[in-house]
Design a protein around this motif. Structure first.
Motif, PDB file in Angstrom:
ATOM      1  N   LEU A 100       0.964  -1.066   0.021  1.00 52.27           N
ATOM      2  CA  LEU A 100      -0.106   0.207  -0.197  1.00 52.27           C
ATOM      3  C   LEU A 100       1.160   1.306  -0.202  1.00 52.27           C
ATOM      4  O   LEU A 100       1.861   1.410   0.703  1.00 52.27           O
ATOM      5  CB  LEU A 100      -0.801   0.162   1.349  1.00 52.27           C
ATOM      6  N   GLN A 101       0.534   2.352  -0.791  1.00 54.13           N
ATOM      7  CA  GLN A 101       1.316   3.428  -0.667  1.00 54.13           C
ATOM      8  C   GLN A 101       0.405   4.420  -0.295  1.00 54.13           C
ATOM      9  O   GLN A 101       0.802   5.618   0.192  1.00 54.13           O
ATOM     10  CB  GLN A 101       1.679   3.865  -2.263  1.00 54.13           C
ATOM     11  N   GLN A 102      -0.884   4.102  -0.424  1.00 50.34           N
ATOM     12  CA  GLN A 102      -2.050   5.255   0.029  1.00 50.34           C
ATOM     13  C   GLN A 102      -3.035   4.470   0.532  1.00 50.34           C
ATOM     14  O   GLN A 102      -3.416   3.524  -0.147  1.00 50.34           O
ATOM     15  CB  GLN A 102      -2.579   6.217  -1.291  1.00 50.34           C
ATOM     16  N   PHE A 103      -3.676   5.060   1.552  1.00 50.15           N
ATOM     17  CA  PHE A 103      -5.032   4.719   2.286  1.00 50.15           C
ATOM     18  C   PHE A 103      -5.988   5.463   1.644  1.00 50.15           C
ATOM     19  O   PHE A 103      -6.070   6.526   2.114  1.00 50.15           O
ATOM     20  CB  PHE A 103      -4.636   4.439   3.790  1.00 50.15           C
ATOM     21  N   ALA A 104      -6.940   4.854   0.874  1.00 53.87           N
ATOM     22  CA  ALA A 104      -7.721   5.711   0.387  1.00 53.87           C
ATOM     23  C   ALA A 104      -9.353   5.054   0.463  1.00 53.87           C
ATOM     24  O   ALA A 104      -9.600   3.930  -0.425  1.00 53.87           O
ATOM     25  CB  ALA A 104      -7.709   5.793  -1.164  1.00 53.87           C
ATOM     26  N   VAL A 105      -9.962   5.613   1.490  1.00 57.93           N
ATOM     27  CA  VAL A 105     -11.319   5.140   1.614  1.00 57.93           C
ATOM     28  C   VAL A 105     -12.278   6.302   1.685  1.00 57.93           C
ATOM     29  O   VAL A 105     -12.274   7.185   2.556  1.00 57.93           O
ATOM     30  CB  VAL A 105     -11.394   4.338   3.101  1.00 57.93           C
ATOM     31  N   GLY A 106     -13.221   6.176   0.915  1.00 56.49           N
ATOM     32  CA  GLY A 106     -14.310   7.408   0.672  1.00 56.49           C
ATOM     33  C   GLY A 106     -13.472   8.832   0.472  1.00 56.49           C
ATOM     34  O   GLY A 106     -12.655   8.669  -0.608  1.00 56.49           O
ATOM     35  N   LYS A 107     -13.724   9.777   0.961  1.00 60.28           N
ATOM     36  CA  LYS A 107     -13.001  10.977   1.017  1.00 60.28           C
ATOM     37  C   LYS A 107     -11.680  10.958   1.578  1.00 60.28           C
ATOM     38  O   LYS A 107     -10.982  11.917   1.355  1.00 60.28           O
ATOM     39  CB  LYS A 107     -13.922  12.184   1.648  1.00 60.28           C
ATOM     40  N   LYS A 108     -11.307  10.353   2.524  1.00 65.08           N
ATOM     41  CA  LYS A 108     -10.210   9.993   3.250  1.00 65.08           C
ATOM     42  C   LYS A 108      -9.032   9.488   2.621  1.00 65.08           C
ATOM     43  O   LYS A 108      -9.174   8.648   2.018  1.00 65.08           O
ATOM     44  CB  LYS A 108     -10.475   9.364   4.500  1.00 65.08           C
ATOM     45  N   LEU A 109      -7.762  10.315   2.196  1.00 64.45           N
ATOM     46  CA  LEU A 109      -6.867   9.899   1.630  1.00 64.45           C
ATOM     47  C   LEU A 109      -5.600  10.246   2.434  1.00 64.45           C
ATOM     48  O   LEU A 109      -5.195  11.390   2.778  1.00 64.45           O
ATOM     49  CB  LEU A 109      -6.655  10.368   0.433  1.00 64.45           C
ATOM     50  N   VAL A 110      -4.736   9.248   2.754  1.00 65.98           N
ATOM     51  CA  VAL A 110      -3.570   9.144   3.601  1.00 65.98           C
ATOM     52  C   VAL A 110      -2.267   8.853   2.515  1.00 65.98           C
ATOM     53  O   VAL A 110      -2.304   7.510   2.267  1.00 65.98           O
ATOM     54  CB  VAL A 110      -3.441   8.516   4.836  1.00 65.98           C
ATOM     55  N   THR A 111      -1.724   9.584   2.110  1.00 66.41           N
ATOM     56  CA  THR A 111      -0.499   8.998   1.613  1.00 66.41           C
ATOM     57  C   THR A 111       0.792   8.581   2.610  1.00 66.41           C
ATOM     58  O   THR A 111       1.048   9.187   3.408  1.00 66.41           O
ATOM     59  CB  THR A 111       0.245  10.179   0.619  1.00 66.41           C
TER      60      THR A 111
END
Length: 236
Positions: free
Chosen positions: A48-59
């Motif tokens: 995983l490089q990004q955690f993208a769930v709904g509007k939430k995006l964590v690089t």
């Protein structure tokens, strides 16, 4: 955060693949359907490089982050103004590990639609100050922007002394914790790195070496930026 062995993580890297697509939900999807969707989207062994769930995006920070554990659950959340339990909520979490550095990340978030009828029942660890910390935990830096159950916005970098079971060497487990939430919707992030601590050396900030102090400062800046970015993405 649950630990996995380095060898197991290396095997996961070999058999996994990198995730790129964000996970989204339909407005009418039930909590159970969302939990199942999360478990099918994030698989143990994927990188995983990004955690993208709904509007939430964590690089995620630089590294090769391998999913080592996937969890979903439906907590009992009490409705505002009553003792009724709202069974429609759904939460999900990931454990990640970088097999090269041994660093670990834990991410947890709400995956059901937010509601102004629910709120988090307690303060996260990120929002607990020094007076509430465990005896063996040192808080190096902390920013408490809001520490109410309906609106939590906090960052903390803390340390805990430990001993490596294999070598017997003294270690310091440094944890960066971030919490950004509003009306029951939230994202919680923990990053843990273990560094060597020379025998007899104190774990207070002044006694730590320069690279460790620099790492603590950089983690605090990163956590503050992450918290602000999540609030911007969610319109909080």
């Amino acid at each position: 955060m649950k630990k996995t062995t380095l060898m197991a993580s290396l095997l996961l890297v070999l058999c996994g693949h990198a995730l790129a697509e964000p996970l989204t939900f339909g407005w009418l999807e039930s909590g159970q359907a969302r939990r199942q969707k999360f478990e099918k989207h994030f698989l143990i062994g994927d990188t995983l490089q990004q955690f993208a769930v709904g509007k939430k995006l964590v690089t995620l920070p630089t590294g090769s982050w391998v999913i080592s554990e996937v969890n979903t659950f439906a907590p009992d959340v009490t409705q505002v103004g009553s003792g009724d339990v709202d069974g429609a909520t759904a939460d999900a979490a990931l454990d990640l590990q970088d097999p090269q550095s041994g660093d670990q990340i834990y991410l947890q978030t709400l995956i059901s639609p937010p509601s102004n009828r629910i709120w988090l029942s307690s303060l996260s660890d990120s929002c607990r100050d020094a007076s509430q910390a465990k005896e063996d935990v040192v808080i190096y830096q902390q920013q408490l922007d809001s520490k109410k159950t309906d609106r939590q916005s906090c960052v903390k970098v803390s340390g805990r002394k430990a001993v490596d079971k294999a070598s017997g060497e003294a270690q310091l487990a440094l944890t960066t914790s971030v919490m950004e939430s509003r009306d029951g919707d939230y994202l919680e992030y923990f990053y843990t790195r273990t560094v060597a601590l020379p025998a007899g050396q104190a774990s207070d900030l002044a006694a730590l070496d320069k690279p460790t102090r620099a790492f603590i400062a950089s983690q605090m800046r990163w956590g503050v930026a992450l918290k602000a970015e999540i609030a911007r993405q969610m319109g909080w």
